[in-house]
Scaffold this motif. Structure first.
Motif, PDB file in Angstrom:
ATOM      1  N   ARG A 118     -15.254  -0.571   6.775  1.00  0.00           N
ATOM      2  CA  ARG A 118     -14.382  -1.378   6.715  1.00  0.00           C
ATOM      3  C   ARG A 118     -13.100  -0.631   6.409  1.00  0.00           C
ATOM      4  O   ARG A 118     -12.208  -1.007   7.072  1.00  0.00           O
ATOM      5  CB  ARG A 118     -14.490  -2.461   5.555  1.00  0.00           C
ATOM      6  N   ASN A 119     -13.153   0.086   5.375  1.00  0.00           N
ATOM      7  CA  ASN A 119     -12.024   0.995   5.069  1.00  0.00           C
ATOM      8  C   ASN A 119     -11.585   1.864   6.206  1.00  0.00           C
ATOM      9  O   ASN A 119     -10.261   2.009   6.379  1.00  0.00           O
ATOM     10  CB  ASN A 119     -12.472   1.858   3.964  1.00  0.00           C
TER      11      ASN A 119
ATOM     12  N   VAL B  65     -18.560  -1.286   3.028  1.00  0.00           N
ATOM     13  CA  VAL B  65     -17.303  -0.893   2.616  1.00  0.00           C
ATOM     14  C   VAL B  65     -16.629   0.235   3.291  1.00  0.00           C
ATOM     15  O   VAL B  65     -15.623   0.350   3.586  1.00  0.00           O
ATOM     16  CB  VAL B  65     -17.139  -0.681   1.167  1.00  0.00           C
ATOM     17  N   ALA B  66     -17.368   1.378   3.537  1.00  0.00           N
ATOM     18  CA  ALA B  66     -16.908   2.487   4.138  1.00  0.00           C
ATOM     19  C   ALA B  66     -16.412   2.355   5.439  1.00  0.00           C
ATOM     20  O   ALA B  66     -15.381   2.673   6.064  1.00  0.00           O
ATOM     21  CB  ALA B  66     -18.018   3.860   4.061  1.00  0.00           C
TER      22      ALA B  66
ATOM     23  N   VAL C  83      -9.549  -0.529   8.317  1.00  0.00           N
ATOM     24  CA  VAL C  83      -8.092  -0.914   7.791  1.00  0.00           C
ATOM     25  C   VAL C  83      -7.238   0.489   7.836  1.00  0.00           C
ATOM     26  O   VAL C  83      -5.946   0.244   8.226  1.00  0.00           O
ATOM     27  CB  VAL C  83      -8.480  -1.148   6.386  1.00  0.00           C
ATOM     28  N   GLN C  84      -7.712   1.455   7.595  1.00  0.00           N
ATOM     29  CA  GLN C  84      -7.026   2.662   7.766  1.00  0.00           C
ATOM     30  C   GLN C  84      -6.281   2.857   9.100  1.00  0.00           C
ATOM     31  O   GLN C  84      -5.312   3.385   9.159  1.00  0.00           O
ATOM     32  CB  GLN C  84      -7.653   4.058   7.303  1.00  0.00           C
TER      33      GLN C  84
END
Length: 196
Positions: free
Chosen positions: A90-91, A87-88, A94-95
């Protein structure tokens, strides 16, 4: 032309990001300014693989040999820590994408949707586009567009091809993509068939 970043997702829940952006040969906008400024720097393609990741493959083979007390097979799954790390990661991707969180004004949004629809129709009218790999690619591309675009309408344009091109394996790989766009029901009337 669009640039894209791929995240491969396996049945076990493990994700494998591809480390760099690539340029897509398929784009519904054909204008660099639209792709990079209005829709975000790049698209994020989620590629679902109907199999276990390379690390879980040997474990899955061993698990298939034994059943639990209810007679079911156990399967490998990503741990909570692995999911948090994914998740980290992926984030962070995305950022870096810089996709506008809100839609542009209604006039511009209508123009973008019409532009995408027109170019998609042109693409699917080409005989060489009638292939399983092309349909899967197009669905990944549509899913990677910002959620404020009319992704359901674009998916409906391709839906008539589902029955003839999406065998059991292809349906398993596109189902999560369709679910993310609230279009999973588009597979309801498609017969499950095997290419083997």
């Amino acid at each position: 032309m669009c640039n894209y970043f791929t995240i491969t997702v396996y049945n076990c829940g493990h994700e494998e990001p591809v480390g760099e952006e690539r340029q897509s040969t398929f784009c519904l906008f054909r204008m660099q300014k639209v792709c990079t400024q209005e829709l975000g720097r790049f698209r994020i393609f989620e590629e679902y693989v109907n199999n276990w990741c390379p690390n879980c493959m040997p474990i899955a083979e061993q698990m298939r040999k034994a059943r639990d007390k209810d007679g079911n097979f156990k399967t490998p799954v990503a741990t909570a820590i692995e999911r948090q790390l994914q998740v980290a990661a992926r984030n962070a991707v995305v950022q870096n994408q810089f996709t506008p969180p809100e839609a542009p004004n209604q006039v511009r949004l209508k123009q973008l949707n019409q532009m995408a629809d027109k170019l998609l129709r042109n693409q699917i009218n080409r005989p060489e586009s009638y292939a399983t790999s092309t349909v899967v690619w197009i669905l990944r591309y549509i899913a990677a567009l910002p959620p404020w675009m009319d992704r359901q309408a674009l998916t409906r344009e391709v839906q008539p091809w589902f029955a003839g091109l999406l065998d059991e394996d292809a349906q398993a790989t596109v189902r999560p993509t369709l679910r993310a766009m609230k279009c999973e029901g588009y597979l309801d009337n498609v017969m499950v068939w095997s290419s083997h």
